[in-house]
Design a protein around this motif. Sequence first.
Motif, PDB file in Angstrom:
ATOM      1  N   GLY A   1       7.080   9.041  11.861  1.00  0.00           N
ATOM      2  CA  GLY A   1       5.484   8.310  11.900  1.00  0.00           C
ATOM      3  C   GLY A   1       5.601   6.474  11.910  1.00  0.00           C
ATOM      4  O   GLY A   1       7.164   6.248  12.153  1.00  0.00           O
ATOM      5  N   SER A   2       4.665   6.008  11.406  1.00  0.00           N
ATOM      6  CA  SER A   2       4.868   4.749  11.508  1.00  0.00           C
ATOM      7  C   SER A   2       5.429   3.941  10.395  1.00  0.00           C
ATOM      8  O   SER A   2       5.853   2.290  10.564  1.00  0.00           O
ATOM      9  CB  SER A   2       3.514   4.327  11.675  1.00  0.00           C
ATOM     10  N   CYS A   3       6.084   4.546   9.443  1.00  0.00           N
ATOM     11  CA  CYS A   3       6.170   4.251   8.125  1.00  0.00           C
ATOM     12  C   CYS A   3       8.295   4.710   7.870  1.00  0.00           C
ATOM     13  O   CYS A   3       9.000   2.865   8.006  1.00  0.00           O
ATOM     14  CB  CYS A   3       5.736   4.323   6.733  1.00  0.00           C
ATOM     15  N   PHE A   4       8.752   5.453   7.732  1.00  0.00           N
ATOM     16  CA  PHE A   4       9.527   5.712   7.433  1.00  0.00           C
ATOM     17  C   PHE A   4      10.949   5.507   7.542  1.00  0.00           C
ATOM     18  O   PHE A   4      11.825   4.463   7.480  1.00  0.00           O
ATOM     19  CB  PHE A   4      10.250   7.376   6.618  1.00  0.00           C
ATOM     20  N   PRO A   5      10.603   5.080   9.437  1.00  0.00           N
ATOM     21  CA  PRO A   5      11.947   5.275   9.736  1.00  0.00           C
ATOM     22  C   PRO A   5      12.282   3.601  10.296  1.00  0.00           C
ATOM     23  O   PRO A   5      12.912   3.183   9.953  1.00  0.00           O
ATOM     24  CB  PRO A   5      11.256   5.299  11.634  1.00  0.00           C
ATOM     25  N   LYS A   6      10.726   3.317  10.723  1.00  0.00           N
ATOM     26  CA  LYS A   6      10.922   1.523  10.302  1.00  0.00           C
ATOM     27  C   LYS A   6      11.275   0.771   8.950  1.00  0.00           C
ATOM     28  O   LYS A   6      11.554   0.569   9.170  1.00  0.00           O
ATOM     29  CB  LYS A   6       9.522   1.780  10.822  1.00  0.00           C
ATOM     30  N   ASP A   7      10.823   1.018   7.908  1.00  0.00           N
ATOM     31  CA  ASP A   7      11.300   0.865   6.658  1.00  0.00           C
ATOM     32  C   ASP A   7      12.525   0.949   6.591  1.00  0.00           C
ATOM     33  O   ASP A   7      13.291   0.068   5.706  1.00  0.00           O
ATOM     34  CB  ASP A   7      10.230   1.317   5.737  1.00  0.00           C
TER      35      ASP A   7
ATOM     36  N   GLU B   1       0.993  -0.942  -0.052  1.00  0.00           N
ATOM     37  CA  GLU B   1       0.013  -0.311  -0.159  1.00  0.00           C
ATOM     38  C   GLU B   1       1.245   1.168   0.041  1.00  0.00           C
ATOM     39  O   GLU B   1       2.318   1.756   0.832  1.00  0.00           O
ATOM     40  CB  GLU B   1      -0.704   0.232   0.617  1.00  0.00           C
ATOM     41  N   PHE B   2       0.694   2.057  -0.895  1.00  0.00           N
ATOM     42  CA  PHE B   2       0.983   3.347  -0.746  1.00  0.00           C
ATOM     43  C   PHE B   2       1.005   4.584  -0.285  1.00  0.00           C
ATOM     44  O   PHE B   2       0.942   6.035  -0.984  1.00  0.00           O
ATOM     45  CB  PHE B   2       1.739   3.756  -1.973  1.00  0.00           C
TER      46      PHE B   2
ATOM     47  N   ALA C   1      11.407   0.271  -1.205  1.00  0.00           N
ATOM     48  CA  ALA C   1      12.706   0.736  -2.015  1.00  0.00           C
ATOM     49  C   ALA C   1      11.617   2.720  -1.910  1.00  0.00           C
ATOM     50  O   ALA C   1      12.398   3.573  -2.111  1.00  0.00           O
ATOM     51  CB  ALA C   1      12.716   0.313  -3.655  1.00  0.00           C
ATOM     52  N   ALA C   2      10.747   2.555  -2.113  1.00  0.00           N
ATOM     53  CA  ALA C   2       9.418   3.899  -2.588  1.00  0.00           C
ATOM     54  C   ALA C   2       9.966   4.455  -0.702  1.00  0.00           C
ATOM     55  O   ALA C   2      10.291   5.466  -1.513  1.00  0.00           O
ATOM     56  CB  ALA C   2       8.170   3.679  -2.235  1.00  0.00           C
TER      57      ALA C   2
END
Length: 433
Positions: A259-265, A149-150, A207-208
């Motif tokens: 946020g819940s995405c960038f640091p974690k991913d 999901e994006f 990658a995104a």
Amino acid sequence: MNIGVIGTGYVGLVVGACFAESGNDVVCVDNNAEKIAKLKKGIIPIYEPGLPEIIERNAREERLTFSTDLDAAVKKSFIIFIAVGTPTSSTGAADLTAIREVAAGIGRAMDRYKVIVTKSTVPVGTTDQIREIIKKETKHHFDVVSNPEFLKQGAAVEDFMKPDRVVVGADQVHAGEILRDLYAPFVRTGRPVMLMDIRTAEMLKYAANAFLAARISFMNEIANLCEHVGANIELIRNGLASDERIGPAFLFAGVGFGGSCFPKDTLALIHTGREHEYPMKILEAVSDVNTNQSLRFIGKVRTHFGGKLSDKRIGVWGLAFKPRTNDMRDAPSLKIIESLLSDGATITAYDPEAMEEAKRVFGNRIQLATNNYACLEGADALLLVTEWQTFRNPNFDRMKSMMRQPVVFDGRNIYDPVQMRQLGFTYYGVGRI
Ligand code: NAD
């Protein structure tokens, strides 16, 4: 089509509501009974613009239901989306506990052919693992598909309804085509449904996010150097943005990404690199620069007050990790406020949507103001941490008259330094003098 969405969080709730909006029968499942009870009563647990209207309409017209019963939801559904959380574990890897638990539950509940879709962001190979877990639990035939999901929180409904592209990773053409048909109503303007293999789809999502995170850390690093050499990051940003090869998005210097995405991913991809003995050098730097960015901001506050904050009252505007959400997961505000509290400062904060969340996180360790001006009563400084629209054009005279000292630390460069100084503020931005 009967659809089950397992995990009714920021992603699952939007996905479920939007699939119901295109005519499907959707059951959203969560193991958080309190959340499901609220949703059944029409109380939406998150702030996401446009979402309440869609949920209300589709629940009323009985296309969207909520349940804690995974077994019944799986039996009823033909396509099952897994949208549970994949938080960072102590090693930096994605914690797949919930994914595995749900996969086993789906396997146990299978009663005929179904398509199981990984919507959560998961490391390469996870969808294959999901297939193995389900296989152990059932004799029924099924297919697994990766469909990352994006959507962006704050614009999630719009992003889901009008995606730039839909990525579908499938090893079986038939399963991929089922997803293509499901998404057809959302890509009528010609946006592509991109079919690929499962591993590539899983990797594409990381990658995104890693690329976007890298743009932010890159700009923060340039901004920090600007402070040393006396250049202006905002003019540099405009110059870069007008280059068609670069474009304007994700070029804002500030207090770092959260946020819940960038640091974690970013951490999860670094971890995947380590597992394959391929150090992700750029991403390690992206993550380090980001960690330092909020520390650098706090450093400016400390330096201004000569290292002594114990008798200082600080107003904070913005707690959510970005505007238009109530989500404070990994928000820069957390690190900034914790650090100032440990220095003995008194904090009064305001956020248009994250006040309940702030109360849960900080309890009575900080004061929460009823509006942004109330934060400034007797304040020695204002820290602008999240760039909500309502903070952009405040009544500066009113602010100044309320503050004990007119000092502004603008963590998002939303104010004009020249104007601020003319108005009598001591002003600190990021990457510009
Ligand atoms: P979230 O924490 O808001 O939601 C996850 C939900 O899953 C929670 O409600 C939780 O109670 C539920 N859950 C956990 N274990 C469960 C179980 N065993 N059975 C049923 N429900 C269970 O997380 P989110 O932000 O919606 O993210 C979900 C996934 O989507 C993550 O992998 C994330 O990386 C990815 N993602 C998030 C975003 C975003 O903007 N938030 C965007 C794209 C992708």
